[in-house]
Design a protein around this motif. Sequence first.
Motif, PDB file in Angstrom:
ATOM      1  N   ILE A   1      -8.083  -7.290  -8.282  1.00 44.01           N
ATOM      2  CA  ILE A   1      -8.068  -6.117  -7.128  1.00 44.01           C
ATOM      3  C   ILE A   1      -7.441  -6.798  -5.896  1.00 44.01           C
ATOM      4  O   ILE A   1      -8.065  -7.902  -5.303  1.00 44.01           O
ATOM      5  CB  ILE A   1      -9.501  -5.684  -6.999  1.00 44.01           C
ATOM      6  N   ILE A   2      -6.784  -6.052  -5.212  1.00 39.59           N
ATOM      7  CA  ILE A   2      -6.352  -6.439  -3.907  1.00 39.59           C
ATOM      8  C   ILE A   2      -6.504  -5.311  -2.839  1.00 39.59           C
ATOM      9  O   ILE A   2      -6.022  -4.354  -3.021  1.00 39.59           O
ATOM     10  CB  ILE A   2      -4.992  -6.900  -3.779  1.00 39.59           C
ATOM     11  N   SER A   3      -7.503  -5.545  -2.078  1.00 43.19           N
ATOM     12  CA  SER A   3      -7.833  -4.484  -0.972  1.00 43.19           C
ATOM     13  C   SER A   3      -7.256  -4.416   0.212  1.00 43.19           C
ATOM     14  O   SER A   3      -7.951  -4.238   1.482  1.00 43.19           O
ATOM     15  CB  SER A   3      -9.532  -4.758  -0.907  1.00 43.19           C
ATOM     16  N   GLY A   4      -5.729  -4.339  -0.072  1.00 40.00           N
ATOM     17  CA  GLY A   4      -5.225  -3.705   1.528  1.00 40.00           C
ATOM     18  C   GLY A   4      -4.668  -4.963   2.203  1.00 40.00           C
ATOM     19  O   GLY A   4      -5.123  -6.093   2.105  1.00 40.00           O
ATOM     20  N   ASP A   5      -3.884  -4.601   3.236  1.00 40.11           N
ATOM     21  CA  ASP A   5      -3.120  -5.375   4.212  1.00 40.11           C
ATOM     22  C   ASP A   5      -2.008  -6.273   3.302  1.00 40.11           C
ATOM     23  O   ASP A   5      -2.406  -7.721   3.378  1.00 40.11           O
ATOM     24  CB  ASP A   5      -3.996  -6.084   4.947  1.00 40.11           C
ATOM     25  N   PHE A   6      -1.268  -5.672   2.439  1.00 36.10           N
ATOM     26  CA  PHE A   6      -0.277  -6.640   1.981  1.00 36.10           C
ATOM     27  C   PHE A   6       0.739  -7.263   2.654  1.00 36.10           C
ATOM     28  O   PHE A   6       1.444  -8.322   2.438  1.00 36.10           O
ATOM     29  CB  PHE A   6       0.604  -5.585   0.834  1.00 36.10           C
ATOM     30  N   THR A   7       1.142  -6.518   3.851  1.00 35.98           N
ATOM     31  CA  THR A   7       1.850  -7.207   4.929  1.00 35.98           C
ATOM     32  C   THR A   7       1.306  -7.321   6.354  1.00 35.98           C
ATOM     33  O   THR A   7       0.230  -6.970   6.486  1.00 35.98           O
ATOM     34  CB  THR A   7       3.110  -6.109   5.039  1.00 35.98           C
ATOM     35  N   GLN A   8       2.041  -7.963   7.184  1.00 32.68           N
ATOM     36  CA  GLN A   8       1.661  -8.256   8.646  1.00 32.68           C
ATOM     37  C   GLN A   8       1.853  -7.252   9.407  1.00 32.68           C
ATOM     38  O   GLN A   8       1.320  -6.336  10.181  1.00 32.68           O
ATOM     39  CB  GLN A   8       2.228  -9.554   9.014  1.00 32.68           C
ATOM     40  N   ARG A   9       3.300  -6.590   9.411  1.00 38.93           N
ATOM     41  CA  ARG A   9       3.678  -5.533  10.087  1.00 38.93           C
ATOM     42  C   ARG A   9       4.617  -4.450   9.439  1.00 38.93           C
ATOM     43  O   ARG A   9       5.295  -3.496  10.051  1.00 38.93           O
ATOM     44  CB  ARG A   9       4.750  -6.000  11.289  1.00 38.93           C
ATOM     45  N   ALA A  10       4.085  -4.077   8.142  1.00 38.66           N
ATOM     46  CA  ALA A  10       4.733  -3.258   7.317  1.00 38.66           C
ATOM     47  C   ALA A  10       6.173  -2.945   7.554  1.00 38.66           C
ATOM     48  O   ALA A  10       6.940  -1.944   7.279  1.00 38.66           O
ATOM     49  CB  ALA A  10       4.239  -2.014   7.621  1.00 38.66           C
ATOM     50  N   ARG A  11       7.183  -4.031   7.620  1.00 40.53           N
ATOM     51  CA  ARG A  11       8.397  -3.935   7.539  1.00 40.53           C
ATOM     52  C   ARG A  11       8.927  -4.389   6.070  1.00 40.53           C
ATOM     53  O   ARG A  11       8.258  -4.888   5.183  1.00 40.53           O
ATOM     54  CB  ARG A  11       9.045  -5.483   8.221  1.00 40.53           C
ATOM     55  N   ALA A  12      10.290  -3.865   5.940  1.00 41.42           N
ATOM     56  CA  ALA A  12      10.709  -3.768   4.415  1.00 41.42           C
ATOM     57  C   ALA A  12      10.562  -5.149   3.883  1.00 41.42           C
ATOM     58  O   ALA A  12      10.491  -5.274   2.630  1.00 41.42           O
ATOM     59  CB  ALA A  12      12.148  -3.068   4.474  1.00 41.42           C
ATOM     60  N   HIS A  13      11.075  -6.263   4.521  1.00 45.28           N
ATOM     61  CA  HIS A  13      11.226  -7.396   3.988  1.00 45.28           C
ATOM     62  C   HIS A  13       9.903  -8.175   3.571  1.00 45.28           C
ATOM     63  O   HIS A  13       9.656  -8.596   2.525  1.00 45.28           O
ATOM     64  CB  HIS A  13      12.094  -8.411   4.753  1.00 45.28           C
TER      65      HIS A  13
END
Length: 301
Positions: free
Chosen positions: A36-48
Amino acid sequence: MARIAHLSDIHFGANDPAIVAATEEWLSQQRPDLVIISGDFTQRARAHQFQAASDYLKRLRAAGHSLLLVPGNHDIPFYDVIRRFGAPLQRYRHYIDDVLCPWFENGEIAVLGLNTARSFTFKDGRINQEQISLMQQRFGSVAPSKIRILVTHHPLFAMPIGMGNELSEAVGRHEEAVQAVCEAGVHVALAGHFHRTYAEAARKMVERSGRSLVIQAGTATSTRLRNDEPQSFNWIQTSGAGEIGLQVIVWLDGKFKPKSHVGYRFLDDGWIRSEIADAVDTIKHGLATRGPRRPSSDAMA
């Protein structure tokens, strides 16, 4: 027995590649039934950043792991105002998962993820009526013998944060959400967001909160630490007898090591703590509880 690895706040774009690789190695060795990964996969939701997170998830799937994922507030663009309010989770759905409220069920557990990230609340979370109905519908058909687990990025309850244990804000529609958790018979509520590990019976936190156990995960791979708490994730093992082992796996001296370890037993009025076997031995051989002991505060570092 079901074995769950609960990671959160991996923040690609502000992550340590060595720690990312170490999570993959640890998961490969322990072979959980569900990651389970409960969110915030990125720091600023940028494509890279989403691409890097996507590559990580592809490697986990290629290694044979089942995944259940929910977005966090950092997965909604912050500076791109048009995208934030016009298509807030478009990149998440493209790179991570098109399903915002995923479901997993096997012979031991039933797990529902809910998206609490919203464009207008920026960092805070919210539950809507449709999600409340979905929670009741999904869990309503689950066999009583299974552990029912709810996953969100934002915790449903006000949580102690910071060194002084000041309380956070609860999610929007908090009272309705808590009532729905009670009615759905949720046993465990998993979340992240605050980069702090914590566990407590809900009845000790909020009146009329039901019998659920609230478990918070720290950040698994981010370099942005809070309260001097190192990177960590949760290792959860359940048994059909209504017992849970919760172990915090912490990044220390260049590797992930088992640290805090607490057992819980489910009784008529909810979860109480119970003694549990040695931390390292439990990782290898599974749960071993030795009778109940007096409940106490379950904050975990």
